[in-house]
Design a protein around this motif. Structure first.
Motif, short mmCIF file in Angstrom:
data_model
loop_
_atom_site.label_atom_id
_atom_site.label_comp_id
_atom_site.label_asym_id
_atom_site.label_seq_id
_atom_site.Cartn_x
_atom_site.Cartn_y
_atom_site.Cartn_z
N SER A 220 0.79 -1.23 0.00
CA SER A 220 0.00 0.00 0.00
C SER A 220 0.82 1.27 0.00
O SER A 220 0.37 2.31 -0.48
CB SER A 220 -0.92 0.02 1.24
OG SER A 220 -1.77 -1.09 1.24
N ALA A 221 2.05 1.20 0.58
CA ALA A 221 2.79 2.44 0.79
C ALA A 221 4.28 2.16 0.95
O ALA A 221 4.69 1.05 1.27
CB ALA A 221 2.26 3.16 2.04
N ILE A 222 5.06 3.21 0.73
CA ILE A 222 6.50 3.18 0.95
C ILE A 222 6.85 4.29 1.93
O ILE A 222 6.38 5.43 1.78
CB ILE A 222 7.28 3.43 -0.36
CG1 ILE A 222 6.97 2.36 -1.39
CG2 ILE A 222 8.78 3.52 -0.07
CD1 ILE A 222 7.70 1.07 -1.21
N ALA A 223 7.67 3.97 2.93
CA ALA A 223 8.20 4.98 3.84
C ALA A 223 9.62 5.31 3.39
O ALA A 223 10.47 4.42 3.30
CB ALA A 223 8.19 4.48 5.28
N ILE A 224 9.88 6.57 3.11
CA ILE A 224 11.16 7.02 2.58
C ILE A 224 11.82 7.96 3.58
O ILE A 224 11.16 8.86 4.12
CB ILE A 224 10.98 7.74 1.23
CG1 ILE A 224 10.15 6.87 0.27
CG2 ILE A 224 12.33 8.09 0.61
CD1 ILE A 224 9.65 7.62 -0.95
N ALA A 225 13.11 7.77 3.81
CA ALA A 225 13.81 8.61 4.78
C ALA A 225 15.07 9.22 4.18
O ALA A 225 15.09 10.38 3.80
CB ALA A 225 14.15 7.78 6.03
N ARG A 226 16.13 8.43 4.06
CA ARG A 226 17.46 8.93 3.72
C ARG A 226 17.48 9.85 2.50
O ARG A 226 18.04 10.96 2.55
CB ARG A 226 18.42 7.77 3.51
CG ARG A 226 19.88 8.17 3.43
CD ARG A 226 20.74 7.06 2.83
NE ARG A 226 20.47 6.89 1.40
CZ ARG A 226 21.35 6.41 0.53
NH1 ARG A 226 22.54 6.02 0.95
NH2 ARG A 226 21.04 6.29 -0.75
N ASP A 227 16.91 9.39 1.41
CA ASP A 227 17.00 10.16 0.17
C ASP A 227 16.26 11.48 0.23
O ASP A 227 16.60 12.43 -0.49
CB ASP A 227 16.48 9.33 -1.01
CG ASP A 227 17.50 8.30 -1.47
OD1 ASP A 227 18.58 8.21 -0.84
OD2 ASP A 227 17.24 7.59 -2.46
#
Length: 258
Positions: A220-227
């Protein structure tokens, strides 16, 4: 169904941090200012994780959440060190929409049922920090990836759904912070076992990595941090890549195709 692009913000004390394999953290910004930036970029949700909460026995994000929630009008999930209904109430009162539970649930699974019964399954997220085993499969780890639960991550995901979790946050410890791509096998294995939304986290290093995971219609979803924190990409870059691959995300005014 639109897939969600979630900005993940790991916080130590008052600092936004990012590590590799959930350790070796370095400061990368202000967790309040970055939240507002990602909201302006069109994030579908924000995910705040207190990475040292288990060490101190409580989540310390209520002040940050309260300030951000007054200016950011998208769902906010808060995790880290939440061990009781009182702690859940505090976070929801501060402006969070959902709480993510990991360590406390592995120790007392009925806390998921209690949160779901009290505040609804839509507010109950089971966070699974999964580490690949040499013999195959994945183990669910606790305390921000430091300790073993002895639980099979895939089986634990299914049990979490039965106990009332309305959503799963699945973080690959092996891929976290590496930028080498997500653990597609892990995410797919979890998604096959449950009927509730699955958020994939850990390993994004290019727009292609997001597309590779969201090709699976059960994610359902992606959690993105570093980039995001390092300004390598914006949320618009990820949305464009998804649209080009035929993956539906929320349209944001002013962007191509919106």
């Amino acid at each position: 169904m639109n897939r969600r692009l979630i900005a993940r913000l790991d916080v130590k004390m008052e600092h936004l941090i990012k590590g590799i394999h959930l350790e070796g953290w370095r400061k990368v910004g202000d967790p309040k200012g970055r939240a507002k930036l990602y909201y302006e970029q069109g994030a579908d949700e924000l995910l705040y994780m207190d990475v040292v909460a288990s060490l101190y026995g409580r989540n310390n994000l209520s002040g940050i959440v309260r300030e951000v929630a007054s200016e950011v009008f998208i769902p906010i999930t808060v995790g880290g060190g939440i061990r009781s209904l009182e702690a859940v109430r505090e976070m929801l009162s501060a402006g969070a929409d959902k709480v993510a539970i990991n360590t406390a649930a592995t120790q007392d699974p009925d806390i998921l049922r209690a949160i779901s019964d009290t505040y609804g399954s839509q507010a109950t997220v089971l966070s699974i920090e999964a580490k690949k085993l040499a013999a195959g499969g994945w183990e669910a780890m606790t305390d921000n990836g430091r300790n073993h639960s002895g639980r099979n991550a895939i089986e634990w995901a299914a049990e979490g759904q039965r106990l009332g979790a309305g959503e799963l946050l699945v973080t690959s410890i092996d891929q976290d912070g590496t930028g080498r791509g997500m653990d597609v096998a892990l995410i797919s294995a979890v998604a096959r076992e449950v009927d509730i939304p699955v958020i994939a986290s850990g390993g994004v290093g290019s727009t292609r990595h997001v597309v590779d995971v969201l090709k699976n219609p059960d994610v359902s979803a992606i959690a993105i941090a570093r980039d995001l924190h390092l300004d390598k990409y914006t949320l618009a870059d990820f949305r464009t890549a998804c649209h080009d691959a035929g993956i539906m995300t929320r349209r944001v005014k002013g962007e191509q195709g919106a």
